[in-house]
Design an enzyme around this catalytic site. Sequence first.
Site, PDB file in Angstrom:
ATOM      1  N   LYS A  25       0.842  -1.201   0.000  1.00 50.55           N
ATOM      2  CA  LYS A  25       0.000   0.000   0.000  1.00 50.55           C
ATOM      3  C   LYS A  25       0.874   1.248   0.000  1.00 50.55           C
ATOM      4  O   LYS A  25       0.626   2.192  -0.741  1.00 50.55           O
ATOM      5  CB  LYS A  25      -0.943   0.011   1.220  1.00 50.55           C
ATOM      6  N   ASP A  52     -11.295   2.952   4.153  1.00 54.46           N
ATOM      7  CA  ASP A  52     -11.740   1.554   4.032  1.00 54.46           C
ATOM      8  C   ASP A  52     -13.254   1.486   3.853  1.00 54.46           C
ATOM      9  O   ASP A  52     -13.785   0.470   3.408  1.00 54.46           O
ATOM     10  CB  ASP A  52     -11.353   0.768   5.299  1.00 54.46           C
ATOM     11  N   GLN A  63      -4.899  -1.381   9.596  1.00 52.79           N
ATOM     12  CA  GLN A  63      -4.840  -2.712   8.995  1.00 52.79           C
ATOM     13  C   GLN A  63      -5.501  -3.746   9.918  1.00 52.79           C
ATOM     14  O   GLN A  63      -5.165  -3.835  11.097  1.00 52.79           O
ATOM     15  CB  GLN A  63      -3.367  -3.087   8.739  1.00 52.79           C
TER      16      GLN A  63
END
Length: 292
Positions: free
Chosen positions: A49, A116, A93
Amino acid sequence: IDGKATAQQLRDNIAAAIDTLKQQHNLQPGLAVVLVGEDPASQVYVRNKGRKTLEVGMNSLEFKLPAETSEAELLTKIAELNGDPSVNGILVQLPLPDHINETAIIEAIAPEKDVDGFHAVNSGKLMNGEQGALVPCTPQGCVMLAKQHLGDNLSGKHAVVIGRSNIVGKPVSMLLLQESCTVTVCHSRTRNLAEICRQADIIVAAVGRPLMVKRDWVKPGATVIDVGINRIDAEDGKTRLVGDVDYHEAAEVAAGITPVPGGVGPMTIACLLRNTLVASCLQNGVELPDSV
Ligand code: NAD
């Protein structure tokens, strides 16, 4: 259906849009990724990422916190990032260590920075079909790949989604409904799963069971989007990645199918970058360039 090439195209468009933002508005979107603990798969994801974020010209911040970080400490970090105007997107995460409540963490992220798309405000907006929702990345990628194969108009198509998770199954069902598909959501208690799948114009498989969807589950001419990532033993004593769909069988009857790897996977990170760009534009009152 080539997810790698589609993701590359999307990342190129994002990079061009960021160039424009820098030149016309002196803005550089920033993404902060927080990793707690040393889960090897998560470390690989976070590294990827970070690299892809820099490649499109965004600012990338990585925070690696030890596994014993308390929930209170993580909440403090999130509050700090919420208040930092150079950070437009925050991603924590998952999975988090067992002693940290994931829901509490997700809900602590400012909804406008929740790239997200897991915050209740964003899932609520998606459910209501409101503008300005940050939509979960993998589901966005699934719909883009379906459209890449079928064209922009999915109206009236029967989409069968296998899986009802908050991360994939539910949000992809909502997106397909927004596209005016007739959506059937299947899950672990569904009866006659194969028979239902055979009625689908579009199958989205998000289960986590290797090679579950077989040739006779797929209607000839259907489009198959395989979200599953499963590691299985290979003949040579090594392991390999496969999806939830038996690719070779299904490819004989499907008109279009995404491979694993190289299908939905690369789209997820590209859509994360897209969400960071969207978040940055919304936060700064700038219009999102058409190309993305
Ligand atoms: P999950 O475990 O949260 O959900 C799985 C869903 O499958 C559940 O809703 C369950 O009801 C359903 N299910 C389980 N067994 C079933 C059965 N026998 N028949 C029908 N339905 C069944 O998983 P998830 O987070 O939604 O992820 C699903 C898969 O997608 C996993 O393989 C995961 O690794 C993968 N994934 C890939 C990406 C990507 O970027 N490509 C992103 C997220 C998840």
